[in-house]
Design a protein around this motif. Structure first.
Motif: not given
Lengths: 339, 339
Positions: A228-243
């Motif tokens: 992933a591009d770091a923007f989408a990748g970071n959204v995925l990572l932080k959504a995973t943590e947050g959810v």
């Protein structure tokens, strides 16, 4: 005793420095055949070290007077704070005095400093930050999760190759399935970047590219390497943590709401502990920054001694598997082809 | 009886069509003062309708012989299948015979058809797909979650305005907090798009812009309206769905693993049911497609009768609150300013 593997460790980075960092270092040298160089305020580090017994020739302390905080501009901090634990540590690697650098400090400063001081592997346009993500079947490896926004398609191909090398050698998954993070499964889905990257990835013979992967299928274990591009990748990572945090918080509120549910919760105490352990990816170490001439690991800011010890073990595995040479080989082929 | 509010409903879209769609329609007309036009294969719809008793002047059936499936190219399907339930339904709205259109069919076809047939509100560059996302404190409203990738900064400003109007009027949150989905909280964080959008959003006086929001903080209820490009928005939406599904699956496996945990699980059966209900956002209707001259709602492909009924109620609220006029007012100001 002669020790081959030397790892530099930022003793001042993260929320629990230097206490947990030094503790993790002591645990690491007792388990692995390595030498650690602890970098930071010498008196503070020595005070911590006094609490433990360990083989003294396995831990060296190098003084660094400054600390880079999370709210400083990374570029300015790296340029101006020459005597910070991050800059001193990275220079030890550059000079060949250490083979890897671990820090729980400012991500921005570590990224900027690493590229600037250690430098990229020839053929790698942009080094990338990677991490493991829990899924229902175990873990997948996400690259890039925070280094390069506005990526070009060729960067993503390089991320895919580096990710596959890492996962195969460090996480032990043979011929790992590489998926491109996208918003639909079909080839023609996505934005300009993913459409172009798909075309390039499809042509790569040396990786097992399985096509696009949606965020939902990442959680269900649909592939081993998520590119992933770091923007989408970071959204995925932080959504995973947050959810996951949100779901557990909703469960907790509900289970504390009546006497019956409290009894149920009590019975399941051990089960919930097991679940949390299953989802705890600190076992896998920190976030490796791949594509540099040496390994740099960003440990989580809240790392405890165990997380630091695991980040150090990750460096040992990385060095023993000679990942840098393997990435060089993979990328070098392309440089040859381009001639 | 004379009914003012007429809503067109695609009876053939989704996994449970026409059975659950027709059932939902019957429930809706029994609860709301509306008329529904059911579109699709007349004999199939009439067979379903025969099962229920309802006020016959509140449901009309309009025959459409074709169905657009999920794997067809949206553009080709909309152009060629003039007699599909989606095209016929959207034309009813265009001709003023219905005030909104609801479908659980192909998202791509609904988006393409809506823009093409119904058309945009003047001043809106790109209509956007929106949805509610559960968080620990309730729900937030995500716009865009699937219509426009490679967005321009001005699109995001329009998404913010439309989202704020919708949330204030339909979800009843006064002066909703608008956050820009980003990979860091600070203004200078993110990619080119978010940096430029931030500059524009900051200047908007008529929305309560609270700055960047990270995916983690969305789950924790950090804002009411989450503004995003459809690529990042869709990653967030699908990660939210995937991670909650994954966490529940991991919990289920663990709770079924021993006799003790099975007993605990049995005691907590009602609690887990409450939790699932709390996280069920079908209560809020479907995903509204905002920025068109009329409302179009994309119901989830797996919608049951209740979800369809709620999507219809959502249309009623939308029409009663005159959202299109309110969006026009908000956007029109800009068009004036630009002169």
């Amino acid at each position: 005793m002669y020790v081959n593997t030397v790892i530099a460790l930022d003793a001042m980075g993260g929320d629990n420095a230097p206490f947990e960092i030094v503790k993790g270092a002591v645990e690491a040298v007792s388990q692995y055949d390595i030498k650690l160089i602890l970098i930071g305020k010498e008196n503070l580090i020595q005070d911590e070290l006094k609490k433990y017994s360990f083989e003294h020739n396995k831990i060296e302390v190098v003084h660094a007077n400054e600390i880079i905080s999370n709210d400083e501009s990374p570029t300015t901090a790296i340029r101006k704070k020459k005597d910070s634990s991050v800059v001193v540590g990275l220079n030890l690697v550059k000079e060949g005095k250490a083979m890897a650098f671990v820090s729980a400090g400012s991500t921005g400063a570590i990224l900027t400093g690493s590229t600037f001081i250690i430098g990229r592997i020839r053929g790698i346009e942009r080094p990338a930050l990677a991490t493991v993500l829990p899924n229902t079947k175990g873990f997948s490896f996400l690259i890039d999760c925070g280094a390069n926004v506005d990526s070009k398609p060729t960067y993503l191909v390089q991320f895919a190759k580096m990710g596959a090398v890492y996962v195969e050698n460090i996480l032990g998954i043979k011929n790992p399935r590489v998926g491109l993070l996208n918003i639909g499964a079909e080839k023609e889905k996505g934005n300009t970047l993913t459409k172009e990257a798909y075309e390039l990835l499809e042509q790569e013979k040396d990786i097992h590219f399985i096509g696009n992967i949606e965020a939902r299928d990442v959680s269900l274990g649909g592939c081993d390497v998520v590119v992933a591009d770091a923007f989408a990748g970071n959204v995925l990572l932080k959504a995973t943590e947050g959810v996951s945090q949100a779901v557990f918080s909703i469960i907790k509120t509900e289970l504390m709401s009546s006497t019956v549910s409290k009894i149920g919760a009590l019975i399941l105490k051990k089960s919930f502990k097991n679940i949390k352990q299953k989802m705890d990816y600190s076992e896998y170490g920190g976030a490796p920054f791949l594509g540099l001439k040496s390994l740099v690991v960003k440990a989580h800011g809240s790392s405890d001694a165990k997380a630091i010890k695991n980040a150090i073990r990750q460096c040992v595995d990385f060095i023993n598997s000679d990942i840098v040479a393997k990435i060089e080989q993979n990328i070098q082929v392309d440089v040859e082809n381009e001639k």
